[in-house]
Motif scaffolding. Sequence first.
Motif, short mmCIF file in Angstrom:
data_model
loop_
_atom_site.label_atom_id
_atom_site.label_comp_id
_atom_site.label_asym_id
_atom_site.label_seq_id
_atom_site.Cartn_x
_atom_site.Cartn_y
_atom_site.Cartn_z
N ALA A 127 -0.56 9.69 5.50
CA ALA A 127 -1.31 9.80 3.78
C ALA A 127 0.18 10.01 3.21
O ALA A 127 0.40 10.03 2.04
CB ALA A 127 -2.15 11.22 3.94
N SER A 128 1.21 9.39 3.42
CA SER A 128 2.71 9.22 2.98
C SER A 128 2.50 7.97 1.91
O SER A 128 2.35 6.99 2.03
CB SER A 128 3.72 8.91 3.89
OG SER A 128 3.57 7.90 4.60
N ALA A 163 7.39 16.68 1.23
CA ALA A 163 8.09 16.61 1.45
C ALA A 163 8.43 15.31 2.83
O ALA A 163 7.60 13.68 2.93
CB ALA A 163 8.36 17.75 3.28
N PRO A 164 9.12 14.82 2.91
CA PRO A 164 9.49 13.56 4.27
C PRO A 164 8.88 13.49 5.37
O PRO A 164 8.78 14.49 6.08
CB PRO A 164 11.18 13.62 3.91
CG PRO A 164 11.60 14.19 2.94
CD PRO A 164 11.25 15.32 3.39
N PRO A 165 8.16 12.38 5.14
CA PRO A 165 6.72 12.93 6.41
C PRO A 165 7.39 11.51 7.61
O PRO A 165 9.16 11.18 8.05
CB PRO A 165 6.09 11.57 5.94
CG PRO A 165 6.70 10.64 4.67
CD PRO A 165 7.39 11.53 4.42
N PRO A 166 7.39 12.38 8.32
CA PRO A 166 7.60 11.38 10.19
C PRO A 166 7.59 9.40 10.05
O PRO A 166 6.86 9.43 8.72
CB PRO A 166 7.10 12.16 11.10
CG PRO A 166 5.96 12.43 10.75
CD PRO A 166 6.14 12.85 9.49
N ALA A 221 0.76 -1.14 -0.16
CA ALA A 221 -0.10 0.21 -0.01
C ALA A 221 0.93 1.04 0.21
O ALA A 221 0.00 1.97 -0.29
CB ALA A 221 -1.04 -0.12 1.17
N TRP A 222 2.27 1.29 0.53
CA TRP A 222 2.88 1.90 0.74
C TRP A 222 3.85 2.66 -0.31
O TRP A 222 3.89 3.88 -0.81
CB TRP A 222 3.84 2.08 1.32
CG TRP A 222 4.57 3.30 2.12
CD1 TRP A 222 4.17 4.67 3.15
CD2 TRP A 222 5.42 3.73 2.16
NE1 TRP A 222 4.54 5.43 3.52
CE2 TRP A 222 5.91 5.57 3.09
CE3 TRP A 222 6.97 3.44 1.84
CZ2 TRP A 222 6.33 5.89 2.92
CZ3 TRP A 222 7.94 4.43 1.84
CH2 TRP A 222 8.21 5.27 1.93
N ALA A 243 1.20 1.07 13.48
CA ALA A 243 0.30 2.00 13.78
C ALA A 243 -0.53 2.42 12.02
O ALA A 243 -1.93 2.27 12.48
CB ALA A 243 0.95 3.31 14.30
N TRP A 244 0.43 2.66 10.87
CA TRP A 244 0.08 3.06 9.45
C TRP A 244 -0.80 2.08 9.40
O TRP A 244 -2.14 2.56 8.62
CB TRP A 244 1.23 3.17 8.99
CG TRP A 244 1.02 3.20 7.84
CD1 TRP A 244 1.23 6.11 7.66
CD2 TRP A 244 0.58 3.38 6.15
NE1 TRP A 244 1.32 5.60 6.00
CE2 TRP A 244 0.22 4.03 5.37
CE3 TRP A 244 0.27 2.07 5.75
CZ2 TRP A 244 -0.03 4.02 4.09
CZ3 TRP A 244 -0.68 1.86 4.56
CH2 TRP A 244 -0.11 2.82 4.18
#
Length: 388
Positions: free
Chosen positions: A342-343, A374-377, A263-264, A311-312
Motif C-alpha cells: 500500500a506504499s 511511516a517508512p514501509p519495509p 505506480a509508486w 513482489a509489489w
Amino acid sequence: MSNSDGAAKVWRVLESVSLADGPDSAESKAAAELVGTGIDSHELLGRAARHALVPAVADLLVAHDLLGVVPGQLRAHLRGALGWNVYRTEQAVAEARRIADAFDDAGVPVAFNKGVVFQQLLYQGRGTRVFSDIDLMIRPADKDATARLLADLGYQAAKQFDHRRGELVDLPRSEILMYGLYPDHLPHAHRLTGLPHLPYFMVDIAFNAAWYGSGWQLPMDGVMAELPHVPVAPAPDPTAVRLPALDARYGFLFIVLHLFREAWFERAILEGDVRLTQFADVLRFWRAQGAERADEIRELVAAHRLGSVLAWVAHHVDRVYGSDLTGEFGGLAEYADPDWFASAGGVDGGYLRWHGDMRRRLAADDAVELSPAAPPPFAAAARVTPGT
C-alpha cells in the motif's frame, strides 16, 4: 441496471479487452457477451480513453459485429480511432527501422522497447496497442553517439511539439533541469514529418533499465549484451520488419521496474497515475515469454535483489486480473507485507499510503488519495544516494 452495476460491467469488459488475443480468445468472447447484454457506451468509451483502450474496444466491437450498441455518431469515431492507430503503428514501425539501420551502420547497439515492440510481440499487430513514442535503450557510454545519430536523422533534442502553432519549441527550463537531476534518459527527441495528420515522431532514449537513484539495478552491459531481433511489422506480415529488442529476461524485468516507477512515485501518480494497459503488458509478457524463462529470471532477481519490487508488481497484477503471477514465479512470500503493497514514495522524500486495492484504484473516477505514512519495509531500495 444501477449506475454502480453499469460501471462494474464496463470495468469487466475493459479487463477482458486488455488481455484479449484476437476475436477467438476467451477474453474477447467474454467481453463481447457482456457488451451484448447491454452496456453504457459513453461510460465504456470514457473509461477506455482513460486507459488507452479505445482502439482495442473498437476492434472488439467490429470483430463481433457489435458496433450497433453505440450511438451512430460514435461508430465513425471508433472505426476512425482503430484505423488511425493501425496507420500510426505502421508509420512508427517504418521510422523505427530507419533508426535501427542508422545505428547498425554506425556500430552502436540499440534495443527497441515497449510500444513499438509490444504492439506485435504482445498484441498480434492488430493496431490495438496505443503508444506515443519510439522507445530506445542504449548503453550509457553511447549517449553522445546516440545524440549525433538522431540529429543526423533529423531529430531535435530538448524540444516539444506545440500543437497550436504546429512547430517544435524549446522544453521549459524546469524540464531540462529534471533531466540533469535524474540522468537516466536523454531529453526526448522530435522529428517533424511535414504531414499534417502525423506532424512528428518522438523518441525516448533510456540508458538505465530502472531509474537514477534506484537500489534495484540491472547492469547495462548485461542488458545490452544479447539483443534478439524480433518481428514488429503489423499484420498481415509481422516478419517484414525485425528490430533489436531486449532479451526476454531483461524485457520482463524492465517492464516490472517501469510499472513500479509509474505506480509508486507520487510525482508519476499526480501526473495521471498508471493505466490498466500497463498491468496487461506485464501479464501478457509473462505469459508470452517470461514463464518459459522463469528459472533464468529468478537467477537475475536473486543476483540483483529485485524480489521486493517484483513482489509489489506481481501482487497488484494479481489483484487486478485474479491471476497468480506471484505463485507462478514463486519465492516472493517474504515480501508479502500489506504496508509495502500500500506504499508510495512522496516527492519530499517521505512515504505515503493509499487505500483499497489496485483494481479499485484503476477503476476509480477520482484521483488516488495519498496520506503520510511511516517508512514501509523494502522501500528504502527505491531511492538511494548514488555511489553509496
